[in-house]
Write an enzyme that holds these catalytic residues in place. Structure first.
Site, PDB file in Angstrom:
ATOM      1  N   SER A 215       0.880  -1.112  -0.018  1.00  0.00           N
ATOM      2  CA  SER A 215       0.088  -0.117  -0.003  1.00  0.00           C
ATOM      3  C   SER A 215       0.839   1.368  -0.215  1.00  0.00           C
ATOM      4  CB  SER A 215      -1.076   0.025   1.034  1.00  0.00           C
ATOM      5  OG  SER A 215      -1.751   1.171   1.346  1.00  0.00           O
TER       6      SER A 215
ATOM      7  N   SER B 254      -0.751   3.926   1.064  1.00  0.00           N
ATOM      8  CA  SER B 254      -1.189   4.754   2.192  1.00  0.00           C
ATOM      9  C   SER B 254      -0.529   5.349   3.283  1.00  0.00           C
ATOM     10  CB  SER B 254      -2.519   4.246   2.569  1.00  0.00           C
ATOM     11  OG  SER B 254      -3.685   3.903   1.590  1.00  0.00           O
TER      12      SER B 254
ATOM     13  N   LYS C  10     -13.551  -4.614   2.886  1.00  0.00           N
ATOM     14  CA  LYS C  10     -14.610  -3.424   2.708  1.00  0.00           C
ATOM     15  C   LYS C  10     -16.054  -3.715   3.172  1.00  0.00           C
ATOM     16  CE  LYS C  10     -11.874  -1.205  -0.697  1.00  0.00           C
ATOM     17  NZ  LYS C  10     -11.929  -0.383  -1.877  1.00  0.00           N
TER      18      LYS C  10
ATOM     19  N   ASP D 245     -13.709   6.153  -2.377  1.00  0.00           N
ATOM     20  CA  ASP D 245     -13.198   5.769  -3.525  1.00  0.00           C
ATOM     21  C   ASP D 245     -14.022   6.735  -4.624  1.00  0.00           C
ATOM     22  OD1 ASP D 245     -11.553   3.901  -2.771  1.00  0.00           O
ATOM     23  OD2 ASP D 245     -12.968   2.272  -2.758  1.00  0.00           O
TER      24      ASP D 245
ATOM     25  N   GLY E  36     -17.449  -3.693 -10.949  1.00  0.00           N
ATOM     26  CA  GLY E  36     -16.898  -4.168  -9.686  1.00  0.00           C
ATOM     27  C   GLY E  36     -16.954  -3.306  -8.670  1.00  0.00           C
TER      28      GLY E  36
ATOM     29  N   GLY F 272      -4.770   6.224 -12.221  1.00  0.00           N
ATOM     30  CA  GLY F 272      -5.341   5.694 -11.027  1.00  0.00           C
ATOM     31  C   GLY F 272      -4.589   6.296  -9.896  1.00  0.00           C
TER      32      GLY F 272
END
Length: 284
Positions: free
Chosen positions: A12, A14, A63, A99, A125, A246
């Site tokens: 990640s 993040s 999630k 998101d 998705g 992205g």
């Protein structure tokens, strides 16, 4: 403390994003990684509550479970049925999905507003669902969702029906074909690839076969960021389209989570610089 739960999480970006932002603003926060499998989410929630965390992100496969366990949920999270951000509000865990917010805010930062626009989304998705919902909440006129008839189809149809009932946006779920793509893209202002087609190691793959569909007035977003420039991205750039990858969606969804936790403005430029530097170093 803030952080990320999911499995696996070591890849990640993040922690880099949020710890860069905390340092830049001089905030006494930290962002950590927690490997949590789907059947461990309930226990993780209890542990994180006991720690008194400010909040945390959720990635796959956590999630949906995080959404189900939350004490309260936002409108977007409820419509999507999944959460990527949890905020601790006085001991209650409130679920959000940033998101889609990341998607529309990245576009807005680049000068494009989805309001009143006709949009084509390739894929149905989890990422596509978040984008579809947020575009509808932001006032998109029409969203055409092109998908193969896979395991996501029925859920995508349910989502489309919900959006039509609860917003003024028209949503059309259409079986993917070259003909359907041409028809939808021709009347759209925005094209988004929310499928894994074109992702490494299959960089030569592209759903769009006819580059002539990529008009100069068409905005193209490919939510893939490995590679940074997919074949679709390259085709769109050559044709003079405004194009985003992205990474921008990733940065802006992080910004939305950060601001929910801290109430402070996310230092976008500083974080973007750190993320792109990290990616460049990774590929060197």
């Amino acid at each position: 403390m803030t952080g990320l739960i999911g499995y696996p999480v070591e890849h990640s970006k993040s922690p880099l994003m949020h710890n860069t932002a905390f340092e830049e603003l001089g905030l006494d926060y930290t962002y950590e990684l927690f490997e949590v499998k789907e059947d461990e989410v309930a226990e993780a929630f209890e542990d994180l509550k006991a720690l008194g965390v400010a909040g945390f992100n959720c990635t796959m496969p956590d999630k949906i479970k995080a959404f189900e366990l939350a004490d309260e949920v936002s409108t977007a999270a409820k419509m999507i049925g999944a959460a990527n951000t949890i905020v601790n509000k006085d001991g209650k865990f409130v679920a959000y999905n940033t998101d889609g917010v990341g998607f529309v805010n990245a576009l807005r930062d680049d000068g494009f507003n989805v309001k009143d626009k006709v949009i084509t989304i390739l894929g149905s998705g989890g990422a596509a669902s978040a984008i579809i919902v947020q575009c509808a909440l932001e006032g998109a006129k029409e969203i055409n969702v092109l998908s193969i008839k896979d395991k996501f189809w029925d859920k995508a149809q349910e989502l489309a029906d919900t959006i039509i009932e609860e917003t003024p946006t028209d949503v059309n779920l259409i079986e993917m074909s070259d003909e359907a793509i041409e028809e939808c893209v021709t009347k759209s202002s925005l094209l988004c690839n929310a499928t894994p087609v074109g992702m490494a190691p299959n960089e030569d793959a592209c759903i769009i076969k006819d580059s002539g569909l990529l008009r100069t007035d068409l905005v193209v977003v490919d939510i893939i960021y490995n590679p940074l420039e997919t074949k679709l991205y390259q085709m769109a750039k050559v044709n003079g389209c405004k194009v985003l990858n992205g990474i921008e969606m990733l940065i802006f969804q992080g910004a939305a989570s950060f601001e929910l936790w801290t109430g402070e403005k996310f230092p976008i430029d500083k974080v973007r610089e750190a993320v792109y530097k990290s990616i460049k170093e990774y590929f060197e």
